[in-house]
Design a protein around this motif. Structure first.
Motif, mmCIF file in Angstrom:
data_model
loop_
_atom_site.group_PDB
_atom_site.id
_atom_site.type_symbol
_atom_site.label_atom_id
_atom_site.label_comp_id
_atom_site.label_asym_id
_atom_site.label_seq_id
_atom_site.Cartn_x
_atom_site.Cartn_y
_atom_site.Cartn_z
ATOM 1 N N THR A 17 7.731 2.451 -0.677
ATOM 2 C CA THR A 17 6.645 1.527 -0.331
ATOM 3 C C THR A 17 6.710 0.274 -1.190
ATOM 4 O OG1 THR A 17 5.184 3.305 0.418
ATOM 5 C CG2 THR A 17 4.139 1.248 -0.236
ATOM 6 N N ALA A 32 7.086 -2.201 1.668
ATOM 7 C CA ALA A 32 5.745 -2.647 2.052
ATOM 8 C C ALA A 32 4.878 -2.718 0.801
ATOM 9 C CB ALA A 32 5.139 -1.698 3.085
ATOM 10 N N TYR A 73 -0.428 5.967 5.817
ATOM 11 C CA TYR A 73 -0.198 4.948 6.838
ATOM 12 C C TYR A 73 -0.821 5.394 8.171
ATOM 13 C CZ TYR A 73 3.194 2.786 3.695
ATOM 14 O OH TYR A 73 3.794 2.167 2.630
ATOM 15 N N ASN A 84 1.028 -2.547 0.535
ATOM 16 C CA ASN A 84 0.355 -1.262 0.768
ATOM 17 C C ASN A 84 0.423 -0.326 -0.438
ATOM 18 O OD1 ASN A 84 -0.194 -1.975 3.478
ATOM 19 N ND2 ASN A 84 1.828 -1.258 4.116
ATOM 20 N N HIS A 125 -1.160 0.366 10.785
ATOM 21 C CA HIS A 125 0.185 0.078 10.297
ATOM 22 C C HIS A 125 1.184 0.130 11.449
ATOM 23 C CE1 HIS A 125 -1.262 0.383 6.160
ATOM 24 N NE2 HIS A 125 -1.922 1.455 6.549
#
Length: 313
Positions: A220, A224, A173, A227, A178
């Protein structure tokens, strides 16, 4: 002579350190330093010691859940304590079968050491045993602390998966692409998964770097997901991360924490069930250390023991 040398070691022992930054001074190559140290601090709990480890983990988890706020048993203190248990069991064999209360003493001693390392002044050995049938006095716990530190060669600044989070996050990241809040959310979830998964005995099989990578991948995927492919590529490019171990660790985390495709995230107020909290972490034994009983406030007798035997040191 041995006693004086041990006292000098205790005087030189420095308490307090940051689990995410275990070294006292910055290194030119922090990741290389961490990798070198993780090889020394990696654990491997034998099958013979797995029951003792499970009992110790159950007691540590119970203390953290029941008395966490009241007795300042922060989750990271519990995490460090179980790390000491794992490192100890990877180097020493104790009479767990003949003296089934030994895992309890080991857990209490490791909790006490972890609280000292984290500067938790409110931690009380007596209070965490207040509802227990079998209790250990402060002198007994202190003697066991020295046994533990001896097994750890007085290296109490453990390298854990928490120390690798910063490396993987900075690699996967990089700013400014980000938002900081996304990175913070992924890290927070990864820490939560690490704390939840650690009591599972199979987690002791994985190196800290692999455990960190696996929990960050799981986090993650939850926080997110867009990503995740890029994160997977970065982790796969790390030569020190064994892909098979990474996969196995991810499966353990998914099973313990209830994360992954088709699985609901575990509730924040639900303790990990694989610990078997309904088991007795240490049954009462009246051999070797038992010297009598002490009455608690309700009039019930509590068994008290003293030790450990000199040959443990």
């Amino acid at each position: 002579m041995a006693t004086r040398e041990r006292e000098r070691e205790e005087d030189a022992f420095e308490y307090e350190f940051d689990l995410e930054n275990p070294f006292t001074s910055p290194a030119d190559e922090p990741i290389a330093t961490l990798l070198d140290a993780e090889g020394y601090h990696s654990t491997s709990v034998s099958a013979a010691a797995s029951d003792a480890r499970r009992d110790a983990a159950g007691f540590i988890s119970k203390v953290s859940v029941r008395f966490g706020v009241e007795l300042a048993v922060h989750p990271r203190v519990a995490y460090l304590a179980l790390n000491y248990v794992d490192r100890f069991l990877s180097k020493r064999q104790l009479p767990f079968e003949q003296q089934p209360w030994v895992p309890r003493l080991l857990a209490i001693s490791c909790l006490s050491l972890a609280a000292k390392m984290q500067r938790i002044a409110a931690f009380s050995i007596a209070d965490i045993q207040r509802d227990e049938e079998f209790i250990f006095d402060a002198a007994t716990v202190q003697r066991m602390e020295r046994v533990v530190l001896g097994a750890l060669e007085w290296r109490a600044r453990s390298v854990t998966p928490l120390a690798f989070l910063g490396f993987f996050l900075s690699a996967c990241y990089p700013p400014p692409r980000h938002p900081p809040q996304v990175v913070a959310a992924v890290k927070a979830r990864a820490v939560d998964l690490l704390l939840r998964a650690q009591p599972e005995v199979k987690m002791a099989e994985f190196s800290p770097s692999v455990a960190a990578a696996a929990t960050l991948l799981a986090a993650t995927g939850e926080v997110a997901a867009a990503n995740l492919p890029a994160f997977q590529a970065v982790v796969a490019a790390c030569p020190f991360v064994n892909s098979e171990k990474l996969r196995e660790c991810g499966e353990v985390i998914a099973a313990v924490c209830g994360v992954g495709p088709g699985r609901a995230a575990a509730s924040d107020d639900t303790p990990v069930t694989v610990l078997g909290h309904n088991r007795s972490a240490s049954s009462a034994s009246e051999s070797d250390w038992t010297v009598g009983s002490v009455a608690n406030g309700g009039g019930d007798a509590k068994k008290r023991c003293m030790g450990p035997p000199s040959q443990w040191g």
